[in-house]
Design an enzyme around this catalytic site. Sequence first.
Site, mmCIF file in Angstrom:
data_model
loop_
_atom_site.group_PDB
_atom_site.id
_atom_site.type_symbol
_atom_site.label_atom_id
_atom_site.label_comp_id
_atom_site.label_asym_id
_atom_site.label_seq_id
_atom_site.Cartn_x
_atom_site.Cartn_y
_atom_site.Cartn_z
ATOM 1 N N GLY A 167 24.783 30.357 38.126
ATOM 2 C CA GLY A 167 25.757 31.426 38.389
ATOM 3 C C GLY A 167 26.595 31.761 37.161
ATOM 4 N N LYS A 181 31.436 33.779 47.263
ATOM 5 C CA LYS A 181 32.723 34.093 46.601
ATOM 6 C C LYS A 181 33.196 35.530 46.736
ATOM 7 C CE LYS A 181 30.820 35.390 42.206
ATOM 8 N NZ LYS A 181 30.961 35.471 40.784
ATOM 9 N N SER A 218 40.373 28.116 43.229
ATOM 10 C CA SER A 218 40.752 29.483 42.859
ATOM 11 C C SER A 218 42.249 29.678 42.997
ATOM 12 C CB SER A 218 40.026 30.444 43.805
ATOM 13 O OG SER A 218 40.601 31.714 43.751
ATOM 14 N N TYR A 231 37.624 33.558 52.298
ATOM 15 C CA TYR A 231 37.111 32.948 51.060
ATOM 16 C C TYR A 231 38.161 32.016 50.451
ATOM 17 C CZ TYR A 231 36.823 32.560 46.010
ATOM 18 O OH TYR A 231 36.873 32.065 44.735
ATOM 19 N N LYS A 271 38.521 27.700 49.955
ATOM 20 C CA LYS A 271 38.848 26.950 48.734
ATOM 21 C C LYS A 271 39.973 25.948 49.009
ATOM 22 C CE LYS A 271 35.784 28.517 45.950
ATOM 23 N NZ LYS A 271 34.730 27.610 45.474
ATOM 24 N N ASN A 287 41.449 34.810 36.703
ATOM 25 C CA ASN A 287 40.360 35.802 36.790
ATOM 26 C C ASN A 287 39.383 35.698 35.619
ATOM 27 O OD1 ASN A 287 42.491 36.775 38.596
ATOM 28 N ND2 ASN A 287 41.173 38.549 38.849
ATOM 29 N N ARG A 342 43.893 48.106 47.865
ATOM 30 C CA ARG A 342 42.821 47.355 48.519
ATOM 31 C C ARG A 342 43.453 46.276 49.399
ATOM 32 N NH1 ARG A 342 38.414 44.223 44.835
ATOM 33 N NH2 ARG A 342 40.252 43.016 44.241
HETATM 34 N N1 UFG Z 1 40.529 46.446 40.963
HETATM 35 C C1 UFG Z 1 40.523 47.824 40.965
HETATM 36 N N2 UFG Z 1 39.339 48.467 41.157
HETATM 37 C C2 UFG Z 1 38.161 47.812 41.346
HETATM 38 C C3 UFG Z 1 38.174 46.386 41.343
HETATM 39 C C4 UFG Z 1 39.373 45.749 41.151
HETATM 40 O O1 UFG Z 1 41.552 48.463 40.797
HETATM 41 O O2 UFG Z 1 37.126 48.460 41.537
HETATM 42 C C5 UFG Z 1 41.784 45.753 40.753
HETATM 43 C C6 UFG Z 1 42.208 44.912 41.940
HETATM 44 O O3 UFG Z 1 42.924 45.686 42.862
HETATM 45 C C7 UFG Z 1 43.035 43.831 41.272
HETATM 46 C C8 UFG Z 1 42.394 43.642 39.921
HETATM 47 O O4 UFG Z 1 41.616 44.822 39.696
HETATM 48 O O5 UFG Z 1 44.322 44.304 41.085
HETATM 49 C C9 UFG Z 1 41.490 42.435 39.846
HETATM 50 O O6 UFG Z 1 40.586 42.468 40.937
HETATM 51 P P1 UFG Z 1 39.303 41.547 41.031
HETATM 52 O O7 UFG Z 1 38.559 41.946 42.270
HETATM 53 O O8 UFG Z 1 38.555 41.591 39.753
HETATM 54 O O9 UFG Z 1 39.862 40.071 41.177
HETATM 55 P P2 UFG Z 1 40.931 39.467 42.230
HETATM 56 O O10 UFG Z 1 42.192 39.292 41.507
HETATM 57 O O11 UFG Z 1 40.914 40.209 43.501
HETATM 58 O O12 UFG Z 1 40.308 38.006 42.424
HETATM 59 C C10 UFG Z 1 39.937 37.494 43.665
HETATM 60 C C11 UFG Z 1 40.344 36.036 43.732
HETATM 61 C C12 UFG Z 1 39.474 35.166 42.901
HETATM 62 C C13 UFG Z 1 38.101 35.377 43.241
HETATM 63 C C14 UFG Z 1 37.741 36.793 43.059
HETATM 64 C C15 UFG Z 1 36.323 36.911 43.527
HETATM 65 O O13 UFG Z 1 41.677 35.875 43.336
HETATM 66 O O14 UFG Z 1 39.751 33.808 43.162
HETATM 67 O O15 UFG Z 1 38.576 37.636 43.837
HETATM 68 O O16 UFG Z 1 35.945 38.173 43.871
HETATM 69 F F1 UFG Z 1 37.283 34.586 42.493
#
Ligand code: UFG
Length: 346
Positions: free
Chosen positions: A14, A88, A128, A157, A161, A187, A302
């Site tokens: 992965g 995940k 996480s 999810y 964890k 992240n 979201r």
């Molecule tokens: N975001 C957008 N548009 C997108 C995707 C993300 O604006 O298309 C924003 C989200 O709203 C957030 C930021 O980008 O503010 C980061 O989003 P991610 O989805 O990349 O990551 P997250 O912070 O949501 O992370 C979460 C958990 C992690 C986990 C991960 C797995 O905190 O532990 O999701 O998907 F591993």
Amino acid sequence: MENSKYILVTGGAGYIGSHTVVELVNAGFEPVILDDFRNAKSFIIENIQTILGRKIELINAACQDENNLRTIFQKYKFQGVIHFAADKAVGESVKNPLKYYDNNLSGLVSILKMMEEFKTPSLVFSSSCSVYGNPSLPEGVHGVDETIKELDPESPYANTKLICEQIVQDWIASNPNSNATLLRYFNPIGAHKSGLIGELPQGIPNNLLPYITQTAVGIRKSLTVFGNDYSTADGTCIRDYIHVTDLAVAHVKAIDWLWNQNVGTVEIFNVGTGKGSSVLEVIDIFEKTTNQKLNWEFGPRREGDVQEIFANPAKIESNFGWKAQFDVEEAILDAWNWEIKRPKDA
Ligand code: UFG
């Protein structure tokens, strides 16, 4: 006890697992990958071997296959297990929680049973920062640290964890042979410098960086920025983006650290840079460092997103002597390099 160099890496094909396998070899360990490729591609193994210029032991099986695990544990006298294998996707876990509670918990339990049977010294568990939920930090406190007691996972999810962390704690308390670290990742982004391994989302990416890079190469039409009305400087969410190679190195340091701890030790460590970036800042850095123009638009928030979270990494820095080496600019550039190079039909 003799210091075996064999480390079992579940989920080693992965995203984080593959980078950790590379860093383990660089540090002189012998990783053995256990992966059933439900969420990974076999060319990643070939590319790991290209990076390293040597073969890596691979077992194509699920963690829950205990008969098979027993054979593997008999063959290698593992010094440690790094347990990545898990589902995940936050959104999917909301729609199908049982899949997550089933796979993530049962995989860990099977691994712990084998570690107990074979008296494997060390476990590094892949947790996480999502276990923190929406942390409310006291005035003047900079970054979330491991002492926060009010954990509030926002998705099934994230809850798996947290439950897995508790399973490890209970198991270590009863086990006279092992110790463990629980690594709470912030992240992870970026890719190996070679551009041969990186993040490989199945279908439409959930995470920000792969969505950005796929939009820039034309696989996606436009990035939606989820929400512009948060109480942050530019209205978008803030995260602590850490280069996946830095994260991988933290696992090697965890194995080394555990070797020098007493059995019965179980410690939680945040793995982050300590610096937060907003979604708009990430877009801006992407455009500047790669010279690309990104199509993006604002959309609604979201569900389940926390407003702002970044690490206080003081504990891991002082215990492991580890510190993130790459900044967000370099991580974004490496993510882009990977996007350009990676096979698009994978
Ligand atoms: N975001 C957008 N548009 C997108 C995707 C993300 O604006 O298309 C924003 C989200 O709203 C957030 C930021 O980008 O503010 C980061 O989003 P991610 O989805 O990349 O990551 P997250 O912070 O949501 O992370 C979460 C958990 C992690 C986990 C991960 C797995 O905190 O532990 O999701 O998907 F591993």
